[in-house]
Enzyme design. Structure first.
Site, PDB file in Angstrom:
ATOM      1  N   ASP A  91       0.727  -1.144   0.076  1.00  0.00           N
ATOM      2  CA  ASP A  91      -0.300   0.525  -0.154  1.00  0.00           C
ATOM      3  C   ASP A  91       1.059   1.445  -0.345  1.00  0.00           C
ATOM      4  O   ASP A  91       2.020   1.360   0.592  1.00  0.00           O
ATOM      5  CB  ASP A  91      -1.259   0.265   0.944  1.00  0.00           C
ATOM      6  N   LYS A 120      -9.407   0.741  -7.414  1.00  0.00           N
ATOM      7  CA  LYS A 120      -9.075  -0.695  -6.408  1.00  0.00           C
ATOM      8  C   LYS A 120     -10.500  -0.104  -5.962  1.00  0.00           C
ATOM      9  O   LYS A 120     -11.101   0.477  -5.356  1.00  0.00           O
ATOM     10  CB  LYS A 120      -8.424   0.133  -5.883  1.00  0.00           C
TER      11      LYS A 120
HETATM   12  N1  LIG Z   1      -5.532  -7.551  -3.988  1.00  0.00           N
HETATM   13  C1  LIG Z   1      -5.059  -7.005  -5.319  1.00  0.00           C
HETATM   14  O1  LIG Z   1      -3.867  -7.715  -6.131  1.00  0.00           O
HETATM   15  C2  LIG Z   1      -5.897  -6.056  -6.213  1.00  0.00           C
HETATM   16  C3  LIG Z   1      -7.019  -5.801  -5.466  1.00  0.00           C
HETATM   17  C4  LIG Z   1      -7.562  -5.344  -6.090  1.00  0.00           C
HETATM   18  C5  LIG Z   1      -9.086  -4.284  -6.258  1.00  0.00           C
HETATM   19  N2  LIG Z   1      -9.952  -4.570  -5.167  1.00  0.00           N
HETATM   20  N3  LIG Z   1      -9.544  -3.861  -6.793  1.00  0.00           N
HETATM   21  C6  LIG Z   1      -9.052  -3.538  -8.310  1.00  0.00           C
HETATM   22  C7  LIG Z   1      -8.048  -4.299  -8.884  1.00  0.00           C
HETATM   23  C8  LIG Z   1      -6.939  -4.147 -10.043  1.00  0.00           C
HETATM   24  N4  LIG Z   1      -7.625  -4.018 -10.459  1.00  0.00           N
HETATM   25  O2  LIG Z   1      -5.858  -4.582  -9.973  1.00  0.00           O
HETATM   26  C9  LIG Z   1      -7.102  -5.100  -7.666  1.00  0.00           C
HETATM   27  S1  LIG Z   1      -6.496  -5.617  -7.818  1.00  0.00           S
END
Ligand SMILES: NC(=O)c1cc2c(N)ncc(C(N)=O)c2s1
Length: 323
Positions: A91, A120
């Site tokens: 993060d 996200k």
């Molecule tokens: N924990 C993860 O690897 C991810 C979590 C998420 C999320 N909550 N929303 C979109 C993406 C994305 N577009 O890559 C990812 S990747």
């Protein structure tokens, strides 16, 4: 005048035609967000198919739209081991974190890199497996190595294709979420029924996918955005941006707000843009995911024990309390 009953041969052909038509309309409505017919047209064809299946139950197929309504009472959820781990992300919470990430990546890559930026989504991570184009297994992330088999519940999520546009075998990952308006409607219903309300759409989605009565899941209006290919099979994309387009081409719902950025300044501008737009989106996001776009660089940079070196999640501060 009542129509003469169909013979088995006529019913077989008609059911196949109706399934294809209804699945196309459903794709347009739930995946592409571009419906081409009114609900009453869909409902009339659906009833025609449902009547045929009632007359001839042997004609029911796993990809029939009538199978979306659920109705199974599950005893529990079996464990599933992810052959390809569902990684978590490091993060970042400030502009400095994002620029430090870029400095590390450029140094490790030894050359300028482009970034694919995506919203996200604040939902539940899921993994979907297809064999010869057919949906065969859906699972939660769990601890990244072992999740729960929620295939029957995910079959009722209308944006998840029961059959892909190509008969290929792939495993993809994404987020299952509850749109903001569905969350408001659900909590209103629950409050009126004297039930506890959900704190936020993410909890509502997680609670919905844990239902053992699949017909309850079907009523929760869950949706998805797919964003990762775990097992490529015959897919050919060499970058994250192209992989998102390829996921869409074979039938998955992907998020349209992605952006290919050539510099970290462009990445930071995208972050600021969607921090502004966040409250207008019909779904909740809790940040921005930034990945090096080229898969060759992702392979070079690899993973730490916990997370990829080639990605970072910029986290927005929490929004005001749920209404
Ligand atoms: N924990 C993860 O690897 C991810 C979590 C998420 C999320 N909550 N929303 C979109 C993406 C994305 N577009 O890559 C990812 S990747």
């Amino acid at each position: 005048m009542a129509q003469a009953p169909l013979t088995l041969a006529e019913a077989t052909d008609k059911a196949k035609e109706l399934r294809a038509q209804l699945n196309q309309y459903s794709h347009e409505y739930y995946v592409a967000d571009t419906p081409t017919v009114e609900d009453y047209v869909y409902d009339r064809l659906y009833k025609e198919l449902s009547d045929i299946e009632t007359e001839y139950p042997d004609l029911i197929t796993s990809d029939s739209p009538t199978q979306r309504v659920g109705g199974k009472i599950l005893q529990g959820f079996e464990k599933v081991t992810h052959e390809v781990q569902m990684y978590s992300l490091n993060d970042g919470f400030s502009k400095e974190d994002i620029y430090d990430f870029d400095e590390r990546v450029q140094k490790l890559a030894g050359k300028p890199v482009s970034y694919c930026c995506e919203l996200k989504i604040d939902g539940l991570a899921i993994s979907l497996k297809y064999e010869n184009g057919k949906f065969v297994q859906g699972a939660t992330r769990g601890d990244g190595t072992v999740g729960e088999n929620i295939t029957e519940n995910l079959k009722t999520v209308k944006s998840i294709p029961l059959e892909l546009k190509k008969p290929i075998s792939v495993e993809v990952r994404g987020e299952c979420y509850m749109p903001k308006q569905s969350f408001v409607n659900l909590n209103k219903e629950r409050e009126e029924a004297g039930q506890d309300v959900f704190a936020n759409p993410r909890n509502a989605a997680a609670g919905s996918l844990r239902q053992l009565d699949t017909s309850m899941v079907a009523k929760r209006n869950l949706s998805t955005f797919l964003y990762t290919v775990a097992d490529f099979g015959p897919m050919t994309a060499q970058t994250q941006y192209d992989a998102l387009n390829e996921l869409s081409e074979i039938g998955f719902r992907t998020n349209p707000e992605k952006k290919l950025c050539q510099t970290i300044d462009e990445v930071w501008a995208y972050i600021e843009e969607y921090h502004e737009k966040r409250s207008e989106l019909p779904y909740e996001i809790d940040g921005i995911v930034i990945k090096t776009n080229e898969f060759t660089i992702q392979d070079e940079l690899g993973f730490t024990v916990k997370a990829p070196r080639w990605a970072i999640a910029y986290k927005f501060p929490p929004e005001e309390a749920q209404t």
